[in-house]
Design a protein around this motif. Structure first.
Motif, mmCIF file in Angstrom:
data_model
loop_
_atom_site.group_PDB
_atom_site.id
_atom_site.type_symbol
_atom_site.label_atom_id
_atom_site.label_comp_id
_atom_site.label_asym_id
_atom_site.label_seq_id
_atom_site.Cartn_x
_atom_site.Cartn_y
_atom_site.Cartn_z
ATOM 1 N N GLU A 1 6.782 -21.906 6.896
ATOM 2 C CA GLU A 1 6.440 -20.825 7.810
ATOM 3 C C GLU A 1 5.306 -21.249 8.750
ATOM 4 N N TYR A 2 4.351 -22.001 8.217
ATOM 5 C CA TYR A 2 3.232 -22.457 9.064
ATOM 6 C C TYR A 2 3.732 -23.354 10.188
ATOM 7 N N ARG B 1 2.963 -17.910 4.661
ATOM 8 C CA ARG B 1 2.896 -17.936 3.199
ATOM 9 C C ARG B 1 3.367 -19.246 2.611
ATOM 10 N N THR B 2 4.098 -20.032 3.423
ATOM 11 C CA THR B 2 4.619 -21.314 2.940
ATOM 12 C C THR B 2 4.384 -22.365 4.012
#
Length: 263
Positions: free
Chosen positions: A35-36, A31-32
């Motif tokens: 996070e990726y 989602r951010t």
């Protein structure tokens, strides 16, 4: 990843420690950006250091390696080099034959073959060698048959490249048969039967050339140049036939580095 490996491998995408929520799940879409990147690091850490491919040898074709030489053809024997005018005339004649073949291909394809003509399957290498060159050449038998005066036995001497035959050959078959005969020629002597088939197959070869056909015709031209140099008796008719194949490969199919220099 083992400890200390990061010191040897610079980090292209350095990620600082970030506060990820307790419900962070690396299996769901990020989602951010944080996070990726964290998910990429986790996946990379799970990859083994060494991966071994499982290969089934039975699925490999018997001819995997293609050796392509960048050298040109050997010069023609002294006094036997073709003139530029002769080469240009051969290219013009060859071009006219190809145009006529393409124009009348459907007509010749519709013609019935004689009952004794059975074309091998495309992948039948031995079958095509016997079909084109005859069992006598294939088996290297020079003795004449007692009943040969009763007529031509094409099973023994090979079928000629009749238009009704070559018009039925797909482009894949043309390339395959050209490969079979070029391979044969790599170890055997040049014969009129072989020359006629090589000429016919080149006439059926579509342009632009596929990579495998490009390699084949270059290999063929080099082999022709080797044979004419080794021709002990300097058979003018045979050298002329070898000159013709080299001429077509180099000047019609644009392999100019293989061309004979005009005499």
């Amino acid at each position: 990843m083992e400890p200390g490996m990061e010191e040897l491998m610079p980090r292209l995408l350095p990620v600082d420690d970030c506060d990820l929520s307790e419900d962070f799940d690396p299996t769901v879409p990020p989602r951010t950006p944080q996070e990726y990147l964290k998910r990429v690091q986790i996946e990379a850490a799970r990859c083994p250091d060494v991966v071994v491919a499982q290969i089934d040898p039975k699925k490999l074709r018997k001819k995997q390696t293609v050796n392509i030489s960048i050298s040109g053809c050997q010069p023609a024997p002294e006094g036997y080099a073709p003139t530029l005018k002769w080469q240009q005339q051969q290219v013009a004649n060859f071009s006219a034959i190809r145009q006529s073949l393409n124009k009348h291909r459907n007509h010749w394809r519709s013609q019935h073959l004689d009952s004794n003509v059975t074309m091998p399957k495309s992948e039948d290498e031995e079958g095509w060698k016997k079909f084109c060159l005859g069992e006598r050449a294939y088996s290297e038998i020079d003795a004449l048959s007692d009943n040969e005066n009763l007529g031509i036995d094409y099973i023994k001497v090979g079928f000629p490249p009749l238009l009704s035959i070559v018009s039925r050959m797909s482009q894949a078959t043309v390339t395959s048969v050209l490969e079979y005969l070029t391979s044969w020629f790599g170890e055997k002597k040049f014969t009129p039967e072989l020359g006629r088939w090589l000429y016919a197959l080149l006439a059926c070869l579509e342009k632009p050339l596929l990579p495998e056909a490009h390699s084949l015709i270059r290999q063929l031209a080099r082999r022709c140049s080797e044979v004419r140099v080794l021709e002990e008796n300097k058979n003018e008719e045979q050298i002329s036939a070898l000159n013709l194949i080299i001429c077509l490969v180099s000047r019609y199919f644009d392999q100019r580095d293989l061309a004979d220099e005009p005499s």
